[in-house]
Write a protein that holds these residues in place. Structure first.
Motif, PDB file in Angstrom:
ATOM      1  N   GLU A  74     -12.195  15.922   0.516  1.00 54.37           N
ATOM      2  CA  GLU A  74     -11.262  14.955  -0.055  1.00 54.37           C
ATOM      3  C   GLU A  74     -11.104  15.188  -1.549  1.00 54.37           C
ATOM      4  OE1 GLU A  74     -11.084  10.243   0.580  1.00 54.37           O
ATOM      5  OE2 GLU A  74     -10.941  11.587   2.285  1.00 54.37           O
ATOM      6  N   ARG A  75     -12.239  15.435  -2.215  1.00 53.15           N
ATOM      7  CA  ARG A  75     -12.231  15.710  -3.656  1.00 53.15           C
ATOM      8  C   ARG A  75     -11.313  16.884  -3.982  1.00 53.15           C
ATOM      9  NH1 ARG A  75     -15.799  15.151  -7.832  1.00 53.15           N
ATOM     10  NH2 ARG A  75     -17.211  13.939  -6.546  1.00 53.15           N
ATOM     11  N   ASN A  76     -11.275  17.860  -3.067  1.00 56.64           N
ATOM     12  CA  ASN A  76     -10.478  19.061  -3.314  1.00 56.64           C
ATOM     13  C   ASN A  76      -9.046  18.944  -2.785  1.00 56.64           C
ATOM     14  OD1 ASN A  76     -12.256  21.396  -4.557  1.00 56.64           O
ATOM     15  ND2 ASN A  76     -13.547  20.211  -3.197  1.00 56.64           N
ATOM     16  N   GLY A  77      -8.620  17.704  -2.545  1.00 56.49           N
ATOM     17  CA  GLY A  77      -7.197  17.488  -2.286  1.00 56.49           C
ATOM     18  C   GLY A  77      -6.759  17.560  -0.833  1.00 56.49           C
ATOM     19  N   LEU A  78      -7.685  17.317   0.131  1.00 53.62           N
ATOM     20  CA  LEU A  78      -7.304  17.369   1.547  1.00 53.62           C
ATOM     21  C   LEU A  78      -6.149  16.417   1.855  1.00 53.62           C
ATOM     22  CD1 LEU A  78      -7.884  18.361   4.454  1.00 53.62           C
ATOM     23  CD2 LEU A  78      -9.469  16.471   4.690  1.00 53.62           C
ATOM     24  N   LYS A  79      -6.285  15.181   1.349  1.00 48.37           N
ATOM     25  CA  LYS A  79      -5.263  14.196   1.674  1.00 48.37           C
ATOM     26  C   LYS A  79      -3.929  14.544   1.002  1.00 48.37           C
ATOM     27  CE  LYS A  79      -5.406   9.575   1.009  1.00 48.37           C
ATOM     28  NZ  LYS A  79      -6.186   8.334   0.820  1.00 48.37           N
ATOM     29  N   GLU A  80      -4.010  14.937  -0.268  1.00 42.34           N
ATOM     30  CA  GLU A  80      -2.780  15.287  -0.987  1.00 42.34           C
ATOM     31  C   GLU A  80      -2.048  16.426  -0.292  1.00 42.34           C
ATOM     32  OE1 GLU A  80      -5.340  14.136  -2.388  1.00 42.34           O
ATOM     33  OE2 GLU A  80      -4.484  12.510  -3.558  1.00 42.34           O
ATOM     34  N   SER A  81      -2.819  17.439   0.130  1.00 46.07           N
ATOM     35  CA  SER A  81      -2.187  18.589   0.795  1.00 46.07           C
ATOM     36  C   SER A  81      -1.560  18.164   2.118  1.00 46.07           C
ATOM     37  CB  SER A  81      -3.207  19.692   1.030  1.00 46.07           C
ATOM     38  OG  SER A  81      -3.692  20.164  -0.213  1.00 46.07           O
ATOM     39  N   SER A  82      -2.225  17.234   2.827  1.00 47.95           N
ATOM     40  CA  SER A  82      -1.662  16.758   4.101  1.00 47.95           C
ATOM     41  C   SER A  82      -0.361  16.016   3.857  1.00 47.95           C
ATOM     42  CB  SER A  82      -2.641  15.831   4.814  1.00 47.95           C
ATOM     43  OG  SER A  82      -3.931  16.334   4.746  1.00 47.95           O
ATOM     44  N   VAL A  83      -0.351  15.196   2.810  1.00 45.51           N
ATOM     45  CA  VAL A  83       0.872  14.467   2.465  1.00 45.51           C
ATOM     46  C   VAL A  83       2.004  15.451   2.229  1.00 45.51           C
ATOM     47  CG1 VAL A  83       1.965  12.992   0.752  1.00 45.51           C
ATOM     48  CG2 VAL A  83      -0.375  12.521   1.468  1.00 45.51           C
ATOM     49  N   ARG A  84       1.703  16.470   1.424  1.00 42.97           N
ATOM     50  CA  ARG A  84       2.754  17.452   1.109  1.00 42.97           C
ATOM     51  C   ARG A  84       3.257  18.152   2.362  1.00 42.97           C
ATOM     52  NH1 ARG A  84       0.065  19.858  -4.489  1.00 42.97           N
ATOM     53  NH2 ARG A  84      -0.236  17.793  -5.374  1.00 42.97           N
TER      54      ARG A  84
ATOM     55  N   THR B  93     -11.162  11.317  -9.295  1.00 40.25           N
ATOM     56  CA  THR B  93      -9.962  10.550  -9.630  1.00 40.25           C
ATOM     57  C   THR B  93      -8.751  11.116  -8.887  1.00 40.25           C
ATOM     58  OG1 THR B  93      -9.493  12.018 -11.462  1.00 40.25           O
ATOM     59  CG2 THR B  93     -10.799  10.063 -11.960  1.00 40.25           C
ATOM     60  N   LYS B  94      -7.715  10.306  -8.800  1.00 36.34           N
ATOM     61  CA  LYS B  94      -6.462  10.747  -8.151  1.00 36.34           C
ATOM     62  C   LYS B  94      -5.920  12.002  -8.840  1.00 36.34           C
ATOM     63  CE  LYS B  94      -4.155   7.846  -5.138  1.00 36.34           C
ATOM     64  NZ  LYS B  94      -4.837   6.573  -4.991  1.00 36.34           N
ATOM     65  N   GLU B  95      -6.039  12.013 -10.183  1.00 35.54           N
ATOM     66  CA  GLU B  95      -5.515  13.159 -10.950  1.00 35.54           C
ATOM     67  C   GLU B  95      -6.256  14.438 -10.566  1.00 35.54           C
ATOM     68  OE1 GLU B  95      -6.363  10.161 -12.576  1.00 35.54           O
ATOM     69  OE2 GLU B  95      -4.251   9.654 -12.284  1.00 35.54           O
ATOM     70  N   TYR B  96      -7.612  14.293 -10.450  1.00 31.37           N
ATOM     71  CA  TYR B  96      -8.420  15.457 -10.095  1.00 31.37           C
ATOM     72  C   TYR B  96      -7.981  15.999  -8.743  1.00 31.37           C
ATOM     73  CZ  TYR B  96     -12.457  18.421  -9.229  1.00 31.37           C
ATOM     74  OH  TYR B  96     -13.261  19.499  -8.962  1.00 31.37           O
ATOM     75  N   MET B  97      -7.801  15.058  -7.762  1.00 27.91           N
ATOM     76  CA  MET B  97      -7.440  15.488  -6.409  1.00 27.91           C
ATOM     77  C   MET B  97      -6.063  16.147  -6.401  1.00 27.91           C
ATOM     78  SD  MET B  97      -8.794  12.534  -3.894  1.00 27.91           S
ATOM     79  CE  MET B  97     -10.021  11.358  -4.404  1.00 27.91           C
ATOM     80  N   LYS B  98      -5.161  15.613  -7.198  1.00 25.10           N
ATOM     81  CA  LYS B  98      -3.817  16.187  -7.284  1.00 25.10           C
ATOM     82  C   LYS B  98      -3.868  17.610  -7.828  1.00 25.10           C
ATOM     83  CE  LYS B  98       0.525  14.013  -7.909  1.00 25.10           C
ATOM     84  NZ  LYS B  98       1.156  12.771  -8.103  1.00 25.10           N
TER      85      LYS B  98
END
Lengths: 231, 314
Positions: A74-84, B93-98
């Motif tokens: 999650e820290r490495n952007g799993l959710k963000e990438s899924s959203v995209r 943080t959200k920024e970090y994840m982005k």
């Protein structure tokens, strides 16, 4: 041990306790102790069974080792990438979006990857995307229709997660079934338990997509088409 | 040590024991972290819970089962008293994840899918077992994450795990406790009492009828209790075993599908608050049964499908 009607006390405690929404762990502990005492098994024998059964079922705690990566993913952007990934989808109606989410959710459930359920994913991403289709199709926003979309989005989340989670080979449900069967003398493998659920998960997914497709079609007709005719 | 040096014990069992030890150490580490965590208002209770749990999971094989039973009761105390909580969260943080999503992108799905993927490959192609596969998948996933970002140091994985465990909390133990309850029920003869009662109503020997009663019983029990995991233990010991499996039905198919019949019940009951009531609040819906209404048709349809599936293939 004799079949003793009193031993049903534990069963009663479980049913009533869960129905009254008491603390689940308390219910199980009380039911266990009550059953042991009422059936004449005794407290020490119960401790023995509790200890050996818990240790035999340590596999159910496999989530602990999985947690070593869940948070970091999650820290490495799993959710963000899924959203995209999901947002790349364009030009489909509301039922199309909810169906795509259903497929996505089922496939990832099989790999034990979760995106945060209703709070983390459906509410901030899936529902707004569905709602956005109303205007992009040239209809005016309609609150009653939006309410129906919320219901469909949450329902798709539940249906696909419930029937899809058993496709993961070390899932809690399968492990519980395996141990319950073992206590009755039937040994089954986790692979078999996963395989028998594949058709069920697929049927549930397809049924939900088809159902929401026709429901959405009916709703659009009901809320928007008539309106146009009147104009 | 004899256990690991003994050549008669399968490699898979030895590896599984090592995985249990790692799990135990992660839980004990979480316990120690909580003991020292001043931001957690229940640091003592949380510490006791995770430490005792780690002890049982990691080293239960070498502890006499009666002592294990006592340790488990100690473990449940802070949970029952509501004294297992988490302290300040350390999530990014959200920024970090982005930013991470910008850098890593869709490659993040490789470590995400590797746990389930490796588990199934190991289960199908080796004799090590699915859980050892999960363990190997986790190791692979950690390695890939370390390659994808220099920020992912061993410390980060541990603190993130502590955070995740704190979030899921003591209810994560429920399946294990329910399995133990099932074992106590079986030993106390609860199954025989139920089945002798039920056999007065249903004629024994009718497999189809047995399957239908088992499935509908799962649905009704789950609707009353709001929890299919609690229902499967009781229903399988009382109905599934004596009225279905005893007549030679396939235990894997019937047992597993019975659980998902319970899920049909979960979809239809407000007792399953987390799934059917909480989302109503999160989505700010006007109709408090709005989620259940959308699930009703599918739940009933799936119940019929599952009953037919069990009758045909068992």
């Amino acid at each position: 041990m004799d079949s003793n009607v009193l031993s049903l006390i534990g069963l009663l405690i479980v049913i009533v306790g869960f129905a009254l929404k008491l603390d689940s762990i308390l219910i199980v502990v009380v039911a266990m102790i009550a059953t042991a005492l009422a059936s004449g098994m005794g407290f020490t024998a119960m401790l023995d069974i509790l200890g050996s059964s818990f240790v035999a079922n340590r596999g159910m705690a496999i989530f602990i080792i999985i947690m070593l990566v869940t948070g970091t993913l999650e820290r490495n952007g799993l959710k963000e990438s899924s959203v995209r990934m999901i947002q790349k989808v364009k030009k489909v109606n509301a039922s199309g979006i909810v169906s795509i989410y259903g497929v996505f959710r089922t496939v990832f459930a099989a790999f034990n990857v979760s995106f945060g359920g209703v709070a983390g994913f459906v509410s901030p991403i899936v529902y707004p995307m569905m709602d956005g289709t109303t205007e992009s199709q040239g209809f005016e926003k309609n609150d009653t229709y939006s309410e129906e979309l919320k219901g469909m989005a949450a329902a798709m989340e539940n249906i696909t997660w419930f029937f899809g989670q058993n496709l993961f080979i070390g899932g809690a449900g399968a492990l519980l079934v395996q141990s319950t069967l073992a206590s009755l003398g039937y040994d089954v493998t986790l692979v078999r338990l996963m395989i028998v659920e594949i058709p069920i998960a697929l049927i549930a997914l397809v049924a939900a997509c088809v159902y929401f497709h026709f429901k959405n079609k009916r709703l659009i007709k009901q809320y928007f088409q008539q309106e146009k005719e009147v104009k | 040590m004899n256990f690991f040096l003994n050549n008669d014990i399968l490699l898979g069992d030895k590896l599984l024991e090592i995985i249990y030890m790692v799990m135990g150490l992660v839980a004990i580490g979480t316990g120690i972290y909580n003991f020292a965590d001043k931001s957690n208002k229940n640091s003592l209770g949380s510490g006791v819970f995770w430490t005792t749990m780690g002890l049982v999971i990691g080293f239960g094989r070498w502890i006499p089962s009666m002592i294990t039973g006592i340790i488990i009761l100690v473990m449940t105390l802070p949970a029952i008293l509501g004294r297992v909580t988490k302290g300040k969260s350390h999530t990014a943080t959200k920024e970090y994840m982005k930013k991470a999503a910008d850098n890593i992108g869709l490659k993040i799905f490789i470590p995400a899918l590797s746990i389930g993927g490796v588990a199934i490959i190991v289960a199908l192609t080796t004799k090590l077992g699915a859980l050892v596969g999960v363990g190997i998948g986790v190791v692979l996933s950690i390695i890939i994450l370390m390659i994808l970002s220099k920020d992912n140091k061993p410390k980060v994985f541990f603190y993130d795990a502590v955070d995740m465990l704190g979030t899921i909390g003591p209810l994560s133990m429920l399946p294990m406790l329910l399995a133990s309850l099932g074992a106590v029920f079986t030993a106390a003869g609860v199954g025989e009492v139920i089945s002798s009662g039920v056999s007065r109503v249903i004629p024994a020997g009718n497999l189809t009828l047995g399957i239908i009663i088992y499935a509908i019983g799962m649905v009704l029990f789950t609707m009353i209790m709001g929890n299919a995991f609690a229902a499967i233990t009781v229903m399988t010991v009382g109905i599934g075993g004596p009225f279905v499996l005893a007549y030679g039905a396939d235990p894997a198919l019937v047992g597993m599908v019975a659980l998902t019949c319970g899920f049909s019940g979960t979809l239809m009951t407000p007792m399953a608050a987390n799934f059917n009531v909480v989302p109503v609040a999160i989505l700010d819906m006007k109709d408090k049964y709005g989620v259940i209404k959308n699930q009703m048709v599918i739940a009933l349809f799936m119940l019929v499908v599952q009953v037919i599936y069990m009758i045909i293939f068992s």
